[in-house]
Design a protein around this motif. Structure first.
Motif, short mmCIF file in Angstrom:
data_model
loop_
_atom_site.label_atom_id
_atom_site.label_comp_id
_atom_site.label_asym_id
_atom_site.label_seq_id
_atom_site.Cartn_x
_atom_site.Cartn_y
_atom_site.Cartn_z
N HIS A 146 62.50 60.08 72.29
CA HIS A 146 62.01 61.41 71.93
C HIS A 146 60.92 61.34 70.87
CE1 HIS A 146 62.54 65.77 71.09
NE2 HIS A 146 62.28 65.42 69.85
N HIS A 147 61.10 60.44 69.89
CA HIS A 147 60.15 60.31 68.77
C HIS A 147 58.73 60.11 69.24
CE1 HIS A 147 62.16 60.11 64.88
NE2 HIS A 147 63.19 59.65 65.53
N THR A 148 58.58 59.22 70.23
CA THR A 148 57.22 58.84 70.59
C THR A 148 56.72 59.57 71.83
OG1 THR A 148 58.25 56.95 71.67
CG2 THR A 148 57.25 56.57 69.54
N ASN A 149 57.49 60.53 72.30
CA ASN A 149 57.03 61.26 73.47
C ASN A 149 57.03 62.76 73.24
OD1 ASN A 149 56.68 59.23 75.89
ND2 ASN A 149 58.27 58.48 74.52
N ILE A 150 58.12 63.41 73.56
CA ILE A 150 58.17 64.86 73.40
C ILE A 150 57.79 65.27 71.98
CG2 ILE A 150 59.61 66.91 73.62
CD1 ILE A 150 59.96 65.90 76.22
N ARG A 151 58.28 64.50 71.00
CA ARG A 151 58.04 64.87 69.60
C ARG A 151 56.58 64.73 69.19
NH1 ARG A 151 62.12 63.44 64.59
NH2 ARG A 151 60.58 63.33 62.93
N SER B 100 64.58 56.04 61.93
CA SER B 100 63.93 57.25 62.44
C SER B 100 62.49 57.35 61.93
CB SER B 100 64.74 58.47 62.01
OG SER B 100 64.07 59.65 62.36
N TRP B 101 62.32 57.17 60.63
CA TRP B 101 61.02 57.31 59.99
C TRP B 101 59.98 56.32 60.52
CZ3 TRP B 101 58.34 53.81 56.81
CH2 TRP B 101 57.23 54.33 56.13
N GLN B 102 60.42 55.12 60.82
CA GLN B 102 59.46 54.05 61.12
C GLN B 102 58.71 54.22 62.44
OE1 GLN B 102 60.03 51.09 63.47
NE2 GLN B 102 61.52 52.37 64.50
N HIS B 103 59.25 55.01 63.37
CA HIS B 103 58.62 55.19 64.67
C HIS B 103 57.14 55.55 64.57
CE1 HIS B 103 61.83 55.02 67.70
NE2 HIS B 103 62.60 55.60 66.80
N ALA B 104 56.91 56.63 63.81
CA ALA B 104 55.56 57.21 63.79
C ALA B 104 54.74 56.67 62.63
CB ALA B 104 55.66 58.72 63.70
N THR B 105 55.29 55.74 61.88
CA THR B 105 54.56 55.23 60.72
C THR B 105 54.29 53.73 60.88
OG1 THR B 105 56.69 55.07 59.57
CG2 THR B 105 55.37 57.03 59.15
N ILE B 106 55.18 52.92 60.33
CA ILE B 106 54.98 51.47 60.38
C ILE B 106 54.76 50.99 61.82
CG2 ILE B 106 56.02 49.22 59.89
CD1 ILE B 106 55.72 50.35 57.29
N ARG B 107 55.60 51.45 62.73
CA ARG B 107 55.50 50.96 64.12
C ARG B 107 54.19 51.38 64.76
NH1 ARG B 107 56.70 48.61 68.39
NH2 ARG B 107 56.81 49.59 70.43
N GLU B 108 53.90 52.66 64.66
CA GLU B 108 52.70 53.17 65.31
C GLU B 108 51.43 52.53 64.77
OE1 GLU B 108 52.48 57.54 66.13
OE2 GLU B 108 50.57 57.31 65.06
N LYS B 109 51.35 52.42 63.46
CA LYS B 109 50.12 51.88 62.86
C LYS B 109 49.99 50.38 63.10
CE LYS B 109 50.05 56.08 61.48
NZ LYS B 109 49.47 57.07 62.41
#
Lengths: 286, 238
Positions: A146-151, B100-109
């Motif tokens: 969900h984090h990397t898609n819908i969200r 949860s936090w790391q998805h859009a931060t550390i991981r993405e970058k």
């Protein structure tokens, strides 16, 4: 006890609920703005499960980003956290600053972490986060995906149709919205094919945290007039089941703000905030 | 029936799983899915994970995607030591919070740096220094938050022992390192944390897991044959 007292005495004096003289735990506080989908998940979950909490209303565009009203970290350096909030928010998606939980001196961010914490602490019914390890894994799998898609996709509809124009006074070209809707369509296809399939809910026959996290996110585009359930009968039926399982009244209550666009357009935005968000918004408009 | 793990050690989440399974002596069959050869697009793999991504798990008839879900599943099924995912409510919540936090931060970058510096040139497309600079700046911002909010002055993210949070963090941070962006340089606190994590995992296992990514620069100096370039281009689209 000595360790607890030490932690309490390190807590900043500005936290009015902290008392270093007694070890009575203060009630649960949830810092929420129901404009935010992640807050709605926590709100619905807590209410549905009769979890007693104090609703600390944080107005996203006034309080959280500028470091006001937010709970400090559970470690020394609260003022540093506030400073950190003020410095960093311009570079970070502001919607991730809420929800926040405060349980005594313990503070927690990230809606997934908060939901799981509450489910464990208050022993909520098994179907929310099943003890069967394969069913539980399915919930984890959805929450992660969900984090990397819908969200990442669904919230953009709100930004493009309402928030960016509100902040900048400029409307975005329709291609921008179409781009987002196309991305969202891909995620929705995967959602239906991989996660929902022909089941009543994502994990079998009862509602779980996975359905709750999904539904609130998908209400974001609805709020701004992008009816993603239209022409998607399976998804629509799932939505009805989720609403039913949550309770229509609670569901409506949680979604009152997002479903009322007129109110959104009257949002008072702090000018300091507008300035801070300018670089983030410019990027989103590219 | 032995668990099957579908992995490519070029991928950060695959490394986390590999290390976790090996460290905890979890018996598994290593099913190699070579991303740069497009194996993840095969029909066979599609039956394991319809999302066509690694890592994936197959345990009898049960298949599972998403590294965090797989890590948690393994920790429960094989009853791994408590420190990986502490039973204490608050400590556990802190692990969840990081994951949860790391998805859009550390991981993405971190991914963005890898894509820009390694994959894009491999696909024969022009390298963009501006995109790289932007990605590095974004990662720096995430690292600042990592140090200030998650690590602070503790030996590990959650107290005194390594947990899933540290494992998931370290494999992501090794991606830019493999690309030649040494994010540990000039960050002594982070570098010390890295040493502690390596020690806790076991240096040999850590090196083994990271051999591919640490030699990825060799990949990027050779021209890929056209059909492989196509696969990389496809990979970039997904």
């Amino acid at each position: 006890v000595a360790a607890a007292k030490a932690t309490l005495s390190q807590a900043p004096l500005s936290l009015s609920h902290c008392c270093s003289l007694c070890s009575v735990r203060m009630g649960l506080e949830l810092y929420l703005d129901l404009l935010s989908q992640h807050c709605r998940t926590v709100y619905i979950f807590a209410k549905k499960n009769n979890i007693p909490f104090e609703f600390k209303h944080v107005e996203l565009f006034k309080d959280s980003i500028l470091g006001r009203k937010m709970p400090g970290g559970n470690n020394p350096g609260h003022s540093r956290e506030g400073q950190h909030c003020r410095e960093e928010f311009g570079k970070v998606n502001i919607l991730k600053k809420v929800p926040a939980l405060k349980d005594g001196v313990f503070t927690l961010a990230e809606s997934t972490a908060i939901l799981l914490y509450l489910s464990r602490k208050y022993n909520t019914p098994d179907h929310w986060y099943p003890s069967d390890i394969q069913k539980r894994a399915r919930v984890d799998e959805y929450l992660s995906w969900h984090h990397t898609n819908i969200r990442t996709n669904a919230p953009k509809t709100l930004w493009i149709k309402v928030l960016i124009p509100l902040f900048t006074g400029q409307k975005l070209p329709p291609e921008k919205l179409q781009e987002v809707m196309d991305e969202l369509a891909i995620s929705l296809k995967q959602f239906e094919e991989k996660f929902l399939q022909d089941k009543p809910f994502i994990v079998g026959s009862e509602i779980s945290l996975a359905d709750l996290v999904a539904i609130v996110e998908l209400m974001q585009p609805i709020g701004v007039g992008c009816d993603i359930f239209e022409d998607r009968p399976k998804l629509s039926e799932w939505r009805n089941r989720v609403e039913e399982a949550v309770g229509k009244e609670l569901f409506q209550e949680a979604h009152e703000i997002i479903l009322n666009i007129k109110e959104l357009s009257n949002l008072q935005i702090d000018p300091q905030l507008k300035e801070h968000l300018a670089p983030v918004l410019r990027k989103m408009m590219k | 029936m032995v668990v099957e793990l579908f992995l490519d050690l070029l991928s950060q989440p695959c490394r986390a799983l590999f290390i976790f399974a090996k460290k905890n002596n979890i018996p598994f069959v290593f099913k190699h899915v070579e991303l740069l050869k497009g194996h993840h697009h095969s029909e066979e793999f599609g039956k394991v994970n319809v999302l066509k991504k690694v890592p994936a798990l197959k345990d009898g008839a049960f298949t599972l995607a998403e590294s965090i879900a797989i890590l948690l599943y393994l920790s429960r099924k094989f009853n791994t030591p408590d420190h990986w995912y502490p039973s204490d409510l608050q400590k556990r919540a802190q692990v969840d919070e990081y994951l949860s936090w790391q998805h859009a931060t550390i991981r993405e970058k971190g991914c963005k740096i890898f894509i820009t510096k390694v994959l894009v040139p491999l696909a024969g497309q022009p390298f963009s220094p501006e995109t790289l600079e932007e990605a590095v700046e974004e990662l720096n911002s995430a690292l600042k938050q990592f140090e200030e909010k998650f690590l602070q002055d503790k030996p590990f993210i959650v107290g005194n022992e390594i947990s899933l949070a540290d494992l998931v963090a370290i494999v992501e941070l090794m991606q830019p390192v493999g690309c030649g962006c040494d994010i540990f340089e000039n960050r002594p606190k982070l570098a010390e944390w890295r040493s502690r994590v390596e020690e806790a995992v076991g240096k040999e296992l850590f090196q083994q897991a990271h051999e591919l990514i640490l030699n990825v620069k060799n990949l990027s100096t050779t021209q890929l044959p056209p059909e492989l370039r196509e696969h990389v281009k496809q990979f970039l689209k997904t």
